[in-house]
Design a protein around this motif. Structure first.
Motif, mmCIF file in Angstrom:
data_model
loop_
_atom_site.group_PDB
_atom_site.id
_atom_site.type_symbol
_atom_site.label_atom_id
_atom_site.label_comp_id
_atom_site.label_asym_id
_atom_site.label_seq_id
_atom_site.Cartn_x
_atom_site.Cartn_y
_atom_site.Cartn_z
ATOM 1 N N LYS A 108 27.611 -20.020 4.758
ATOM 2 C CA LYS A 108 27.857 -18.774 4.050
ATOM 3 C C LYS A 108 29.341 -18.444 4.080
ATOM 4 C CE LYS A 108 26.575 -13.901 3.643
ATOM 5 N NZ LYS A 108 25.843 -12.754 4.235
ATOM 6 N N ASP A 110 31.837 -15.197 2.953
ATOM 7 C CA ASP A 110 31.961 -13.811 2.499
ATOM 8 C C ASP A 110 33.414 -13.543 2.139
ATOM 9 O OD1 ASP A 110 29.293 -12.711 2.757
ATOM 10 O OD2 ASP A 110 29.551 -12.922 4.919
ATOM 11 N N LEU A 159 28.114 -23.445 -4.623
ATOM 12 C CA LEU A 159 27.056 -23.516 -3.618
ATOM 13 C C LEU A 159 26.357 -24.867 -3.680
ATOM 14 C CD1 LEU A 159 25.520 -19.964 -4.224
ATOM 15 C CD2 LEU A 159 27.491 -20.599 -2.818
ATOM 16 N N ARG A 183 25.086 -19.762 0.690
ATOM 17 C CA ARG A 183 25.221 -18.366 0.250
ATOM 18 C C ARG A 183 26.687 -17.989 0.148
ATOM 19 N NH1 ARG A 183 22.261 -15.194 4.737
ATOM 20 N NH2 ARG A 183 23.045 -16.953 5.960
ATOM 21 N N ASP A 188 30.296 -16.916 -8.534
ATOM 22 C CA ASP A 188 29.642 -17.763 -7.540
ATOM 23 C C ASP A 188 28.863 -18.787 -8.332
ATOM 24 O OD1 ASP A 188 30.405 -16.570 -5.069
ATOM 25 O OD2 ASP A 188 29.136 -14.879 -5.614
ATOM 26 N N ASP A 244 24.442 -23.084 -7.645
ATOM 27 C CA ASP A 244 23.002 -23.193 -7.418
ATOM 28 C C ASP A 244 22.607 -24.665 -7.313
ATOM 29 O OD1 ASP A 244 22.541 -20.490 -7.372
ATOM 30 O OD2 ASP A 244 22.161 -20.354 -9.511
ATOM 31 N N THR A 251 19.746 -20.911 -2.795
ATOM 32 C CA THR A 251 21.121 -20.441 -2.819
ATOM 33 C C THR A 251 21.135 -18.970 -3.223
ATOM 34 O OG1 THR A 251 21.356 -21.168 -5.107
ATOM 35 C CG2 THR A 251 22.053 -22.703 -3.383
ATOM 36 N N LYS A 252 22.172 -18.249 -2.772
ATOM 37 C CA LYS A 252 22.216 -16.818 -3.025
ATOM 38 C C LYS A 252 23.635 -16.390 -3.339
ATOM 39 C CE LYS A 252 20.889 -12.353 -1.036
ATOM 40 N NZ LYS A 252 20.354 -11.666 0.159
ATOM 41 N N LYS A 253 23.767 -15.492 -4.331
ATOM 42 C CA LYS A 253 25.072 -15.015 -4.753
ATOM 43 C C LYS A 253 25.061 -13.493 -4.799
ATOM 44 C CE LYS A 253 24.386 -17.259 -8.535
ATOM 45 N NZ LYS A 253 24.542 -17.812 -9.882
ATOM 46 N N GLU A 254 26.135 -12.886 -4.308
ATOM 47 C CA GLU A 254 26.256 -11.435 -4.324
ATOM 48 C C GLU A 254 27.660 -11.070 -4.772
ATOM 49 O OE1 GLU A 254 25.448 -10.303 -0.355
ATOM 50 O OE2 GLU A 254 23.317 -10.781 -0.462
#
Length: 350
Positions: A248, A250, A269, A275, A294, A297, A302-305
């Protein structure tokens, strides 16, 4: 044994011919000194070989073991052919880290030291996140790079204290500022990195800053940055992460520069569970274009914020319409949020 052969090389800058038929052969183990007063073309020779687009080769060839280097893009000349040029400027940055950083075998060094002592890591990770064929500005970063920072946190090392780095772009004279930062988090490593970029002086200048993060499987990287480049600095800022399985990254960035800025932020990702989260606040006086994405995938889970806020000011300090554009989707734009940061405090030093 390898051989570098330079034959009848002619190079010009801004239509002025600097090199007028250079011939040179270098073999493995040989040391050749190229000497002469300023302006005779010593730096021009290295810039042309490395592919700086400002230096136009009009005639001749440069071959390594028979392979024509002038036909290759910049990154292919550097890796895997191991071509570098000497850095002529002292690294204009300062580093603060806790004692645990070095006690746990972590590495932080300037680019010249990294090339000499950690070439295996650079060859493995340099360009892994940033595709230097993506656009000309990325290619120019490699060609013009005069300084940089390499940070490596080994596998399974978690740091409690952040690494803080301040970079200074010198606008007391007109010159390019090209900086490359490579942060590598080993498997299951964890650390925080805080970056400050500022200008000194008010001469017209350009800045090209590229930050690559390679977060290997299971690692955690928290990256924060505050950009405060001067009003006469035109800058390209590229920050990009390669995020591995269950890793991850950030991002938290404050864009407080007053000049013309093109900013591009990406997270690619790779693998299940990768993430990335991104938060950007922009308060500017000059022109700004911000792309952040981001991407990828490249696996399940997978995660995107994303979150973005923009506030623009004109030269009289009056608030204008904020704007941010994301690749593939528009980020929410907030105008009328000057209370997030008091503009009157932005002129204070760090």
């Amino acid at each position: 044994m390898s051989e570098l052969a330079i034959t009848d090389l002619h190079v010009e800058i801004a239509d002025k011919e600097i090199l007028k038929g250079v011939n040179l052969q270098l073999k493995t183990g040989e040391i050749h000194a190229i000497m002469g007063p300023n302006g005779t073309g010593k730096s021009t020779l290295s810039e042309a070989i490395m592919g700086n687009p400002a230096y136009k080769v009009t005639q001749g060839s440069v071959k390594l073991d028979g392979q024509e280097l002038l036909d290759l893009p910049v990154d292919d000349r550097a890796w895997p052919l191991s071509l570098t040029r000497p850095l002529q400027k002292r690294a204009a940055f300062s580093i603060e880290a806790g004692a645990e950083f070095w006690a746990k075998g972590c590495v932080d060094c300037d680019w010249e030291t990294a090339l000499a002592e950690h070439g295996d890591l650079l060859e493995k990770h340099f360009g892994r996140a940033a595709n230097f064929k993506e656009n000309r500005l990325l290619g120019e970063n490699v060609a013009k790079m005069e300084q940089g920072l390499f940070v490596y946190v080994p596998d399974n090392v978690a740091l409690a204290e952040p690494l803080t780095v301040t970079y200074l772009q010198d606008s007391q004279k007109q010159e390019d500022f090209a900086l490359h930062v490579l942060l590598v988090a080993g498997k299951n490593a964890a650390f925080s990195y805080f970056e400050k970029v500022a200008s000194r002086g008010d001469k017209e200048a350009t800045a090209n800053l590229v930050v690559e993060i390679c977060a290997l499987a299971g690692s955690r990287v928290k990256y924060a940055a505050i950009d405060r480049l001067g009003k006469n600095t035109t800058a390209y800022l590229k920050r990009v992460a390669w995020v591995g399985r269950d890793a991850k990254v950030d991002w938290a960035m404050g864009m407080l520069s007053d000049g013309k800025i093109l900013a591009d932020y990406d997270s690619d990702l790779y693998g299940q569970g990768a993430r990335a989260g991104m938060n950007v606040i922009a308060i500017t006086i000059g022109d700004k274009h911000d792309d952040h994405d981001d991407d990828g995938d490249h696996g399940h889970g997978t995660k995107k914020e994303d979150a973005g806020r923009g506030v623009d000011f004109d030269q009289d300090g009056k608030q204008g319409q904020g704007s941010q554009k994301g690749i593939g989707e528009l980020a929410e734009v907030a105008a009328g949020r000057a209370q997030l940061l008091d503009k009157t405090k932005l002129d204070q030093p760090f």
